[in-house]
Design a protein around this motif. Structure first.
Motif, mmCIF file in Angstrom:
data_model
loop_
_atom_site.group_PDB
_atom_site.id
_atom_site.type_symbol
_atom_site.label_atom_id
_atom_site.label_comp_id
_atom_site.label_asym_id
_atom_site.label_seq_id
_atom_site.Cartn_x
_atom_site.Cartn_y
_atom_site.Cartn_z
ATOM 1 N N LEU A 114 1.023 -1.111 -0.064
ATOM 2 C CA LEU A 114 0.221 -0.415 0.139
ATOM 3 C C LEU A 114 0.433 1.325 -0.244
ATOM 4 O O LEU A 114 0.525 2.106 -0.647
ATOM 5 C CB LEU A 114 -1.302 -0.157 1.125
ATOM 6 N N THR A 118 0.842 3.865 -3.053
ATOM 7 C CA THR A 118 0.208 5.351 -2.646
ATOM 8 C C THR A 118 0.845 6.475 -2.985
ATOM 9 O O THR A 118 1.259 7.491 -3.509
ATOM 10 C CB THR A 118 0.203 5.963 -1.527
ATOM 11 N N ALA A 123 -5.469 5.974 -5.394
ATOM 12 C CA ALA A 123 -5.468 6.659 -4.092
ATOM 13 C C ALA A 123 -5.249 5.778 -3.630
ATOM 14 O O ALA A 123 -5.214 4.394 -4.068
ATOM 15 C CB ALA A 123 -7.331 6.985 -4.400
ATOM 16 N N PRO A 124 -5.686 5.436 -1.885
ATOM 17 C CA PRO A 124 -5.319 4.775 -0.719
ATOM 18 C C PRO A 124 -6.293 2.853 -1.596
ATOM 19 O O PRO A 124 -5.845 2.041 -1.426
ATOM 20 C CB PRO A 124 -5.644 5.106 0.702
ATOM 21 N N ALA A 125 -7.379 3.533 -1.782
ATOM 22 C CA ALA A 125 -8.864 2.731 -2.265
ATOM 23 C C ALA A 125 -8.188 1.857 -3.462
ATOM 24 O O ALA A 125 -8.712 0.580 -3.713
ATOM 25 C CB ALA A 125 -10.099 3.371 -2.108
ATOM 26 N N GLU A 126 -8.263 2.702 -4.345
ATOM 27 C CA GLU A 126 -7.370 2.212 -5.659
ATOM 28 C C GLU A 126 -5.823 1.201 -5.569
ATOM 29 O O GLU A 126 -5.954 -0.201 -5.862
ATOM 30 C CB GLU A 126 -6.845 2.880 -6.452
ATOM 31 N N LEU A 128 -5.407 -0.790 -2.938
ATOM 32 C CA LEU A 128 -6.059 -2.326 -1.776
ATOM 33 C C LEU A 128 -6.506 -2.083 -3.142
ATOM 34 O O LEU A 128 -6.349 -3.785 -3.110
ATOM 35 C CB LEU A 128 -7.233 -1.751 -0.549
ATOM 36 N N ASP A 129 -7.359 -2.138 -4.164
ATOM 37 C CA ASP A 129 -7.942 -3.236 -5.240
ATOM 38 C C ASP A 129 -6.530 -4.168 -6.212
ATOM 39 O O ASP A 129 -6.593 -4.357 -6.058
ATOM 40 C CB ASP A 129 -8.298 -2.321 -6.749
ATOM 41 N N TYR A 131 -3.630 -4.457 -4.609
ATOM 42 C CA TYR A 131 -3.593 -5.119 -3.827
ATOM 43 C C TYR A 131 -4.124 -6.780 -3.878
ATOM 44 O O TYR A 131 -3.487 -7.865 -3.642
ATOM 45 C CB TYR A 131 -3.365 -5.409 -2.631
ATOM 46 N N ARG A 132 -5.027 -6.405 -3.217
ATOM 47 C CA ARG A 132 -6.173 -7.523 -4.366
ATOM 48 C C ARG A 132 -6.347 -8.585 -5.242
ATOM 49 O O ARG A 132 -6.106 -10.128 -5.177
ATOM 50 C CB ARG A 132 -7.584 -6.856 -3.215
ATOM 51 N N HIS A 209 -2.780 9.245 -9.541
ATOM 52 C CA HIS A 209 -2.985 10.769 -10.008
ATOM 53 C C HIS A 209 -2.427 11.732 -10.200
ATOM 54 O O HIS A 209 -3.140 12.722 -11.218
ATOM 55 C CB HIS A 209 -3.536 11.117 -8.328
#
Length: 216
Positions: A114, A118, A123-126, A128-129, A131-132, A209
């Motif tokens: 993460l 970042t 973005a943090p949510a992206e 995480l996506d 990573y998953r 971004h």
């Protein structure tokens, strides 16, 4: 020393071969003393997972996030092949434990990736996506690679080597036809091909971004 020795036992005899009593014998310690450090076998297994994952390095300052994920992927595969009996502790066991209750050492690769992403301005949510998707693919790959596919290693015919002759030909013609490819499976090459597809898809659908999509 406790977890290093426990890892040696698992590498040799599997998870079922590990017990506090056997560990105490290997360490020349009274098993009752070890219970002070690892009250339950689950604590021991968590410590072993942390021991292995501590060897997984993520360069959070790498300028090329995709190249760094390739490095991490091959490093994870190397660890999996070196400690195949530990793979369930790294891949399937965590799924039965809430994220916040998992050993901290098993969460550090997540935090590191993460951080890498970042810093690449996702973005943090992206992040995480990514990573998953990345570890979902990676876990699936190592589980597939560690599956025993050769049934009769002394056979020269690939269909016979894999035992595919037992499959009804009319129902499984494609699988039987792929016998040479299945028999010549190259884990490292397959990992690279999978990473090519995964990373190309992530790059096409996600942009940092600070980046831009070329609409020309």
């Amino acid at each position: 020393m406790i977890f290093e020795t426990a890892l040696e036992i698992i590498d040799r005899d599997g998870v079922d071969g590990l017990s506090i009593r056997r560990l105490g014998k290997a360490l020349h310690r009274d098993p009752m003393v070890l219970y002070r450090y690892v009250p339950h076998k689950t604590d021991l297994l968590d410590g072993i997972a942390e021991e292995v994952l501590s060897q997984l390095r993520v360069d959070t300052t790498a300028g090329d996030w995709m190249s760094q994920l390739r490095v991490v992927a091959h490093d994870f595969r190397r660890l999996a092949l070196a400690h195949p009996h530990v793979v369930p502790l790294l891949v399937t066991r965590p799924l039965s434990t809430p994220l916040a209750l998992r050993p901290l050492g098993t969460l550090r690769p997540l935090e590191a990736i993460l951080t890498l992403l970042t810093r690449a301005e996702f973005a943090p949510a992206e992040a995480l996506d990514i990573y998953r998707s990345f570890f979902g693919f990676l876990h699936g790959h190592v589980l597939t690679e560690l599956q025993e596919v050769v049934e009769q290693p002394d056979e020269t015919d690939d269909v016979l080597r894999l035992g595919l002759h037992r499959l009804p030909l009319r129902e499984f013609p494609l699988m039987r036809g792929l016998a040479p490819e299945l028999a010549s499976y190259d884990g490292a090459a397959e990992l690279e091909r999978g990473l090519d597809i995964l990373l190309a898809g992530l790059q096409a659908n996600l942009r940092p971004h600070g980046g831009s999509i070329d609409e020309s």
